[in-house]
Design an enzyme around this catalytic site. Sequence first.
Site, PDB file in Angstrom:
ATOM      1  N   HIS A  82       0.606  -1.058   0.128  1.00 41.06           N
ATOM      2  CA  HIS A  82       0.229   0.315  -0.082  1.00 41.06           C
ATOM      3  C   HIS A  82       0.663   1.374   0.109  1.00 41.06           C
ATOM      4  CE1 HIS A  82      -3.301   2.381   0.916  1.00 41.06           C
ATOM      5  NE2 HIS A  82      -2.738   3.377   1.599  1.00 41.06           N
ATOM      6  N   ASP A 161     -15.765   1.644   7.125  1.00 43.49           N
ATOM      7  CA  ASP A 161     -14.530   2.842   7.135  1.00 43.49           C
ATOM      8  C   ASP A 161     -15.013   2.884   6.388  1.00 43.49           C
ATOM      9  OD1 ASP A 161     -12.182   3.645   6.617  1.00 43.49           O
ATOM     10  OD2 ASP A 161     -12.124   3.032   4.410  1.00 43.49           O
ATOM     11  N   ARG A 168     -15.248  11.818   7.943  1.00 43.97           N
ATOM     12  CA  ARG A 168     -13.834  12.262   7.929  1.00 43.97           C
ATOM     13  C   ARG A 168     -14.171  13.713   7.369  1.00 43.97           C
ATOM     14  NH1 ARG A 168     -10.187   8.280   7.669  1.00 43.97           N
ATOM     15  NH2 ARG A 168      -8.663   9.945   7.471  1.00 43.97           N
ATOM     16  N   SER A 183      -8.537   3.422   9.285  1.00 42.59           N
ATOM     17  CA  SER A 183      -8.986   3.314   7.565  1.00 42.59           C
ATOM     18  C   SER A 183      -8.282   2.290   6.607  1.00 42.59           C
ATOM     19  CB  SER A 183      -9.222   4.368   6.981  1.00 42.59           C
ATOM     20  OG  SER A 183      -9.363   4.407   6.024  1.00 42.59           O
ATOM     21  N   LYS A 187      -8.866  -2.365   5.928  1.00 38.76           N
ATOM     22  CA  LYS A 187      -8.742  -3.123   4.004  1.00 38.76           C
ATOM     23  C   LYS A 187      -8.076  -3.965   4.040  1.00 38.76           C
ATOM     24  CE  LYS A 187      -9.421   1.685   2.847  1.00 38.76           C
ATOM     25  NZ  LYS A 187     -10.023   2.659   2.156  1.00 38.76           N
TER      26      LYS A 187
END
Lengths: 438, 438
Positions: A82, A161, A168, A183, A187
């Site tokens: 990520h 989320d 947010r 968050s 995932k």
Amino acid sequence: MRFLDLIVKKREALSHTAEEIRFIARSAADGTAPDYQLASWLMAVALNGMDTAETVAMTREMAASGSRLRLKGLRSPKIDKHSTGGVGDGVSIALAPLAAAAGLVVPMMSGRGLGHTGGTLDKLEAIPGFKVGLPERRIKRQLEAIGVCMFAATKDLAPADRKLYRLRDATGTVESLPLIVSSILSKKLAEDLDALVLDVKTGSGAFFTEYARAEVGAQALVATARGLGLKAAAIITSMDQPLGRFVGNALEVRQAVEVLQGETTAPDYLECLLVLGGWMLKLGGAVRTADEGRERCEGLIRSGAAFRRFKEMVRFQGGDPKVADDFGTLPKASSSLPVRAPRSGFVRGLSARTVGHAALLLGAGRARMEDDLDYGAGIRMEKKTGDRVRKGDVVATLYGSSASGLREAAKKYLEALELGARPAKVQTVVRKILCPAA
Amino acid sequence: MRFLDLIVKKREALSHTAEEIRFIARSAADGTAPDYQLASWLMAVALNGMDTAETVAMTREMAASGSRLRLKGLRSPKIDKHSTGGVGDGVSIALAPLAAAAGLVVPMMSGRGLGHTGGTLDKLEAIPGFKVGLPERRIKRQLEAIGVCMFAATKDLAPADRKLYRLRDATGTVESLPLIVSSILSKKLAEDLDALVLDVKTGSGAFFTEYARAEVGAQALVATARGLGLKAAAIITSMDQPLGRFVGNALEVRQAVEVLQGETTAPDYLECLLVLGGWMLKLGGAVRTADEGRERCEGLIRSGAAFRRFKEMVRFQGGDPKVADDFGTLPKASSSLPVRAPRSGFVRGLSARTVGHAALLLGAGRARMEDDLDYGAGIRMEKKTGDRVRKGDVVATLYGSSASGLREAAKKYLEALELGARPAKVQTVVRKILCPAA
């Protein structure tokens, strides 16, 4: 349990129990907590924080709020990467097939771009026919066959989320570190992974503009991932200037292909790819050290194995594998405009954020989520930080479909470009590696 | 201006400009800001505060968000008193006519009770026929005629405050001092006053349970009032035990009448009344010092002028003035139950909060806003802190309409009662007076 009492508890800077976190995540997912109560709690978290135990519980409960990818039965180790996002950061497109070519299973769930940063899904969709919205069955079958699949989050993945993220965005609480961490990781946790490599970007084009904050963020990500039983390493990389030679969707596919074909004209992109690949192989247990992993990756590029895996992935996901051999089949913008150096000197900086905004003006990105993309639009950077230029040299070529967009983008690009009399000290792309378990 | 930017600004603990505060108050009043954005901003204020200039601006804009009472043309000075609320605190009922008897104009806007504290409007409505929901015209005419009117806030008074107050209640942000101050003062500012006396209660039965917080609250109220051009004094008074001899709606009307008739069996109530009255007269310019004001008040009670003014007010507002001479015409509960001392000793404490809860169990208050009241229900306290009791003495008489309610309330009352072997040091009712302009 009453949501109001939990708001007051966080307002008083106390820690939530795992049961309280579960109640919060479930109330967010099933809509029993009204938005105004969630919003108030989010601001209390933004200002008073959450500790690692709370963040771990939050991540777990957000993942549990929806259905996971069921990849059981698939051979391990399953590993993903990520990135916190940047400009020209299309590294995933080369990295996922590269890691799969080394024998790892790479279920890579990606996102879309917004603002000055691009998104991997948008880039992949620049390939004619390429599908990213795949059912679980298809993902699993492809992973069994070729070890790599790049796809969008399924709809019922971590709904808590999704709910909190939207709120947010509207309530000024996006910047809260424990909320960012939970968050991102919720995932990934729902993907049923064994390990995760994090590329934490820092610099003008990154979410963490300051290095110190990136380091705190990287530490929180790694600590929380470990608390979730996930092997993790974080590589902090520079995003002061854009990565590689290209910004734009089709152009970044081209960048990935060129690198997999052995081109070395984008050394920062290649460095990033090899370090991330090395760590994926190390965490996946394919090698003993990250350096060994890096060498293995170099070998897989040299032998063409990584490139072949990329083409297989494109074919599996409905895309035209010809794009890999003939860039002419990729979408192209109708016009182009060279940007020339206004004077001679050295490039001392090339603001990634400003270049990202120039790409937005060309139609390569989205100012709002509902905007359309021009897949062919983007920027080819001819000079980067440290390079010498003479007055009139082409420093970049802009691709777009509107003359006014090209003119505005050219102006913006020149704002990004900092020229000076003396050569600049160039920041290495990899700034720090965090891997507490290594 | 975007609401989101203002949330972020307050999250970063920066001060809002007057224009920003105006935007926030208007967005709250007209509904253009969604509840979740207001909620997030409220929590940011609860944690990062607002300075005096911001609080002054907020108060002014909340008052300006609706229509003011138009009392122009009425002789001045117009003065009101506000109490932060307590148990047995029906002082306004005696104070408003007393100050009017001294020549002041007293437009007294009051509220309803919730939880363990009572509300002046509920107490006044215990008087058969008494109306508190009056149109502006009627209020003005009554003030012209007799100088005093006690009424409910009109519907379109400070709608921004009404909106924010409801949200604060649901989002854990009730305790924020600048929000408390601006909420209290916005409604007073809309009354078009010249001066305001604040009774800031502290102790177990008060909003400010700790003295230090009450003092900070009193300072903020006085500083903000001055910033609004309103003369103000704050009297910090003790609410460790209930005020006076009675708790309950009709019973507190009786308490006020008894004191106006010259009874001195509730010395703490009388002291509170005379100090507040003295300061109202001082701020209203009727006397030179608060002490002189106190003496004038004593004279107005002795002469019966204050009592006559009370009866005029009752008649003007549709009530039966006979209640003042015959308590038999006030609502009465159907049953009563004496509470007896379980052992001999001295009363060392009588928790105002717990007595308030006992009154709630009797039906004298509301647990939720939609609950009905039993106007006759309540408590007559026979012994208070400092008194000597013998085992079996009646320490209180409870009035209610359900046997189980009476039993539960008796148990609760004994929890409130602290007996000891030695006499307790009794706290004076007035703890501090803040009047920076005096």
